[in-house]
Design a protein around this motif. Structure first.
Motif, PDB file in Angstrom:
ATOM      1  N   LEU A   1      53.970  29.623  19.870  1.00 26.15           N
ATOM      2  CA  LEU A   1      54.152  28.394  18.808  1.00 26.15           C
ATOM      3  C   LEU A   1      53.010  28.509  17.721  1.00 26.15           C
ATOM      4  O   LEU A   1      53.319  27.875  16.467  1.00 26.15           O
ATOM      5  N   SER A   2      51.528  28.812  17.917  1.00 28.93           N
ATOM      6  CA  SER A   2      50.942  29.233  16.821  1.00 28.93           C
ATOM      7  C   SER A   2      51.363  30.189  15.724  1.00 28.93           C
ATOM      8  O   SER A   2      51.390  29.914  14.494  1.00 28.93           O
ATOM      9  N   ASP A   3      52.137  31.308  16.207  1.00 27.97           N
ATOM     10  CA  ASP A   3      52.695  32.162  15.340  1.00 27.97           C
ATOM     11  C   ASP A   3      53.932  31.239  14.464  1.00 27.97           C
ATOM     12  O   ASP A   3      53.987  31.404  13.323  1.00 27.97           O
ATOM     13  N   TRP A   4      54.663  30.574  15.126  1.00 27.45           N
ATOM     14  CA  TRP A   4      55.605  29.814  14.477  1.00 27.45           C
ATOM     15  C   TRP A   4      55.081  29.037  13.489  1.00 27.45           C
ATOM     16  O   TRP A   4      55.725  28.866  12.432  1.00 27.45           O
TER      17      TRP A   4
ATOM     18  N   ASP B   1      54.184  27.183   7.807  1.00 31.77           N
ATOM     19  CA  ASP B   1      53.409  26.951   6.875  1.00 31.77           C
ATOM     20  C   ASP B   1      53.315  27.699   5.674  1.00 31.77           C
ATOM     21  O   ASP B   1      53.465  27.152   4.559  1.00 31.77           O
ATOM     22  N   ARG B   2      53.401  28.963   5.909  1.00 29.77           N
ATOM     23  CA  ARG B   2      53.360  29.910   4.815  1.00 29.77           C
ATOM     24  C   ARG B   2      54.791  29.992   3.902  1.00 29.77           C
ATOM     25  O   ARG B   2      54.537  30.153   2.629  1.00 29.77           O
ATOM     26  N   TYR B   3      55.783  29.694   4.473  1.00 26.11           N
ATOM     27  CA  TYR B   3      56.819  29.358   4.137  1.00 26.11           C
ATOM     28  C   TYR B   3      56.872  28.286   3.183  1.00 26.11           C
ATOM     29  O   TYR B   3      57.462  28.403   2.060  1.00 26.11           O
ATOM     30  N   ARG B   4      56.582  26.877   3.586  1.00 25.66           N
ATOM     31  CA  ARG B   4      56.471  25.847   2.959  1.00 25.66           C
ATOM     32  C   ARG B   4      55.589  25.927   1.878  1.00 25.66           C
ATOM     33  O   ARG B   4      55.721  25.110   0.578  1.00 25.66           O
TER      34      ARG B   4
END
Length: 56
Positions: free
Chosen positions: A4-7, A12-15
């Protein structure tokens, strides 16, 4: 919980624009495989380094 942390991190990086839609999609579709391959590669590196030090 790590998954979940990875997701969350990738979302966040995408956003915030630090990765592209294509990079995000690739990650979403290949996440467990990529993580397993990354782990295998690191273990192979450690094994190789260990066997080289034993040869000396």
């Amino acid at each position: 919980m790590e998954e979940l942390s990875d997701w969350n991190e990738l979302k966040d990086r995408y956003r915030n624009g630090s990765i592209s839609q294509a990079d995000y999609d690739h990650w979403r579709y290949h996440y467990p495989e990529d993580k397993s391959a990354e782990f295998r590669n690191r273990m192979d590196e450690l094994r190789t380094a260990g066997s080289q030090s034993e040869d000396k």
